[in-house]
Write a protein that holds these residues in place. Structure first.
Motif, PDB file in Angstrom:
ATOM      1  N   ASP A 167     -17.297  19.908   7.854  1.00  0.00           N
ATOM      2  CA  ASP A 167     -18.498  20.201   7.076  1.00  0.00           C
ATOM      3  C   ASP A 167     -19.667  19.439   7.699  1.00  0.00           C
ATOM      4  OD1 ASP A 167     -20.566  20.449   5.263  1.00  0.00           O
ATOM      5  OD2 ASP A 167     -19.336  20.006   3.510  1.00  0.00           O
ATOM      6  N   ILE A 168     -20.593  20.161   8.309  1.00  0.00           N
ATOM      7  CA  ILE A 168     -21.676  19.535   9.054  1.00  0.00           C
ATOM      8  C   ILE A 168     -22.620  18.730   8.158  1.00  0.00           C
ATOM      9  CG2 ILE A 168     -23.215  21.513   8.978  1.00  0.00           C
ATOM     10  CD1 ILE A 168     -23.929  20.880  11.883  1.00  0.00           C
ATOM     11  N   ALA A 169     -22.754  19.128   6.900  1.00  0.00           N
ATOM     12  CA  ALA A 169     -23.655  18.418   5.994  1.00  0.00           C
ATOM     13  C   ALA A 169     -23.103  17.043   5.624  1.00  0.00           C
ATOM     14  CB  ALA A 169     -23.892  19.238   4.733  1.00  0.00           C
ATOM     15  N   LYS A 170     -21.781  16.981   5.414  1.00  0.00           N
ATOM     16  CA  LYS A 170     -21.161  15.716   5.034  1.00  0.00           C
ATOM     17  C   LYS A 170     -19.656  15.829   5.261  1.00  0.00           C
ATOM     18  CE  LYS A 170     -20.926  14.487   0.690  1.00  0.00           C
ATOM     19  NZ  LYS A 170     -21.238  13.960  -0.650  1.00  0.00           N
ATOM     20  N   TRP A 171     -19.165  15.245   6.365  1.00  0.00           N
ATOM     21  CA  TRP A 171     -17.736  15.277   6.642  1.00  0.00           C
ATOM     22  C   TRP A 171     -17.064  14.140   5.894  1.00  0.00           C
ATOM     23  CZ3 TRP A 171     -15.085  12.689  11.288  1.00  0.00           C
ATOM     24  CH2 TRP A 171     -13.706  12.895  11.227  1.00  0.00           C
ATOM     25  N   GLU A 172     -16.138  14.503   4.991  1.00  0.00           N
ATOM     26  CA  GLU A 172     -15.390  13.496   4.258  1.00  0.00           C
ATOM     27  C   GLU A 172     -13.948  13.921   3.990  1.00  0.00           C
ATOM     28  OE1 GLU A 172     -17.455  12.740   0.603  1.00  0.00           O
ATOM     29  OE2 GLU A 172     -17.650  14.862   0.124  1.00  0.00           O
ATOM     30  N   GLU A 173     -13.600  15.142   4.381  1.00  0.00           N
ATOM     31  CA  GLU A 173     -12.256  15.672   4.149  1.00  0.00           C
ATOM     32  C   GLU A 173     -11.352  15.414   5.360  1.00  0.00           C
ATOM     33  OE1 GLU A 173     -11.283  17.146   1.283  1.00  0.00           O
ATOM     34  OE2 GLU A 173     -13.268  16.662   0.506  1.00  0.00           O
ATOM     35  N   PRO A 174     -10.047  15.247   5.145  1.00  0.00           N
ATOM     36  CA  PRO A 174      -9.111  15.126   6.269  1.00  0.00           C
ATOM     37  C   PRO A 174      -9.114  16.402   7.104  1.00  0.00           C
ATOM     38  CG  PRO A 174      -8.041  14.564   4.183  1.00  0.00           C
ATOM     39  CD  PRO A 174      -9.379  15.138   3.848  1.00  0.00           C
ATOM     40  N   LYS A 175      -9.046  16.242   8.423  1.00  0.00           N
ATOM     41  CA  LYS A 175      -8.962  17.383   9.335  1.00  0.00           C
ATOM     42  C   LYS A 175      -7.801  17.150  10.289  1.00  0.00           C
ATOM     43  CE  LYS A 175     -12.235  20.045   7.984  1.00  0.00           C
ATOM     44  NZ  LYS A 175     -12.020  21.452   7.686  1.00  0.00           N
ATOM     45  N   SER A 176      -7.015  18.203  10.535  1.00  0.00           N
ATOM     46  CA  SER A 176      -5.821  18.085  11.372  1.00  0.00           C
ATOM     47  C   SER A 176      -5.935  18.914  12.635  1.00  0.00           C
ATOM     48  CB  SER A 176      -4.583  18.535  10.596  1.00  0.00           C
ATOM     49  OG  SER A 176      -4.346  17.686   9.506  1.00  0.00           O
ATOM     50  N   VAL A 177      -5.417  18.358  13.725  1.00  0.00           N
ATOM     51  CA  VAL A 177      -5.290  19.054  14.996  1.00  0.00           C
ATOM     52  C   VAL A 177      -3.880  18.799  15.510  1.00  0.00           C
ATOM     53  CG1 VAL A 177      -7.736  19.014  15.621  1.00  0.00           C
ATOM     54  CG2 VAL A 177      -6.276  17.122  16.289  1.00  0.00           C
ATOM     55  N   THR A 178      -3.355  19.728  16.300  1.00  0.00           N
ATOM     56  CA  THR A 178      -1.990  19.604  16.795  1.00  0.00           C
ATOM     57  C   THR A 178      -1.946  19.731  18.306  1.00  0.00           C
ATOM     58  OG1 THR A 178      -1.062  20.477  14.744  1.00  0.00           O
ATOM     59  CG2 THR A 178       0.336  20.583  16.681  1.00  0.00           C
ATOM     60  N   LEU A 179      -1.336  18.741  18.936  1.00  0.00           N
ATOM     61  CA  LEU A 179      -1.033  18.807  20.367  1.00  0.00           C
ATOM     62  C   LEU A 179       0.383  19.336  20.492  1.00  0.00           C
ATOM     63  CD1 LEU A 179      -2.342  15.321  21.551  1.00  0.00           C
ATOM     64  CD2 LEU A 179      -3.324  17.527  22.127  1.00  0.00           C
ATOM     65  N   LYS A 180       0.579  20.398  21.255  1.00  0.00           N
ATOM     66  CA  LYS A 180       1.906  20.967  21.452  1.00  0.00           C
ATOM     67  C   LYS A 180       2.428  20.515  22.806  1.00  0.00           C
ATOM     68  CE  LYS A 180       4.657  25.059  21.049  1.00  0.00           C
ATOM     69  NZ  LYS A 180       5.590  24.414  20.152  1.00  0.00           N
ATOM     70  N   ASN A 181       3.488  19.744  22.769  1.00  0.00           N
ATOM     71  CA  ASN A 181       4.128  19.260  23.992  1.00  0.00           C
ATOM     72  C   ASN A 181       5.284  20.197  24.306  1.00  0.00           C
ATOM     73  OD1 ASN A 181       5.486  17.971  25.992  1.00  0.00           O
ATOM     74  ND2 ASN A 181       5.812  16.068  24.892  1.00  0.00           N
ATOM     75  N   ASP A 182       5.108  21.045  25.322  1.00  0.00           N
ATOM     76  CA  ASP A 182       6.166  22.003  25.650  1.00  0.00           C
ATOM     77  C   ASP A 182       6.962  21.613  26.898  1.00  0.00           C
ATOM     78  OD1 ASP A 182       4.173  22.475  27.476  1.00  0.00           O
ATOM     79  OD2 ASP A 182       3.891  24.580  26.966  1.00  0.00           O
ATOM     80  N   ILE A 183       6.732  20.389  27.418  1.00  0.00           N
ATOM     81  CA  ILE A 183       7.468  19.966  28.614  1.00  0.00           C
ATOM     82  C   ILE A 183       8.369  18.759  28.372  1.00  0.00           C
ATOM     83  CG2 ILE A 183       5.749  20.869  30.205  1.00  0.00           C
ATOM     84  CD1 ILE A 183       4.779  17.958  30.567  1.00  0.00           C
ATOM     85  N   GLY A 184       8.359  18.221  27.175  1.00  0.00           N
ATOM     86  CA  GLY A 184       9.173  17.031  26.920  1.00  0.00           C
ATOM     87  C   GLY A 184       8.384  15.771  27.208  1.00  0.00           C
ATOM     88  N   ARG A 185       9.019  14.802  27.829  1.00  0.00           N
ATOM     89  CA  ARG A 185       8.418  13.485  28.039  1.00  0.00           C
ATOM     90  C   ARG A 185       7.137  13.586  28.874  1.00  0.00           C
ATOM     91  NH1 ARG A 185      11.060   7.970  28.116  1.00  0.00           N
ATOM     92  NH2 ARG A 185      12.660   9.133  27.034  1.00  0.00           N
ATOM     93  N   CYS A 186       6.042  13.096  28.305  1.00  0.00           N
ATOM     94  CA  CYS A 186       4.792  12.989  29.059  1.00  0.00           C
ATOM     95  C   CYS A 186       4.009  11.796  28.527  1.00  0.00           C
ATOM     96  CB  CYS A 186       3.980  14.282  29.034  1.00  0.00           C
ATOM     97  SG  CYS A 186       3.356  14.811  27.444  1.00  0.00           S
ATOM     98  N   ARG A 187       3.147  11.250  29.345  1.00  0.00           N
ATOM     99  CA  ARG A 187       2.417  10.027  29.029  1.00  0.00           C
ATOM    100  C   ARG A 187       0.928  10.233  29.293  1.00  0.00           C
ATOM    101  NH1 ARG A 187       4.202   4.855  28.639  1.00  0.00           N
ATOM    102  NH2 ARG A 187       6.270   5.466  29.310  1.00  0.00           N
TER     103      ARG A 187
END
Length: 134
Positions: free
Chosen positions: A19-39
């Motif tokens: 919300d550009i006027a007032k951000w106060e809510e939780p927001k989620s993003v997901t990183l999808k790791n499709d190769i296994g171990r990575c750093r």
């Protein structure tokens, strides 16, 4: 909710609108790791406009890993905001979060980002994952 993959890219950025006027809510993003171990290194990214005036940003970050472990922590940062020109109306601000993070399993790593005080002038928020080459 946004999703991106860890595969062969060196820098993955996953963003979601707030919300550009007032951000106060939780927001989620997901990183999808499709190769296994990575750093790599994690950075919080906020796309802001000229209404952003916060000198200090307090965020709660909750990570749920591919094997359902949960980590919750609060961070405080004083973001550096440098406008390249008067005509520029929005920029990305990066807040260093964690270095040398290892994603041990393939699967989804979901980050929920919540401001601990309302923020104005934030258009979107997310995570950047810069993979490290061996």
């Amino acid at each position: 909710l946004c999703i991106a993959g860890c595969s062969n890219e060196r820098n993955i950025v996953v963003m979601t609108d707030v919300d550009i006027a007032k951000w106060e809510e939780p927001k989620s993003v997901t990183l999808k790791n499709d190769i296994g171990r990575c750093r790599g290194d994690l950075t919080i990214v906020m796309h802001i406009n000229r209404y952003f005036k916060a000198k200090e940003v307090e965020l709660e970050i909750v990570c749920r890993t591919a094997d359902s472990l949960r980590l919750s922590e609060k961070i405080v940062s004083r973001p550096t905001v440098e406008w390249p020109a008067a005509a520029v109306h929005s920029i990305d601000v990066e807040i260093p979060y964690r270095h040398n993070v290892e994603m041990r399993r393939a699967g989804d790593y979901t980050y929920t980002i919540t401001p601990l005080q309302p923020l104005q002038g934030v258009e979107s928020v997310g995570i950047s994952f810069r993979t490290k080459t061996n």
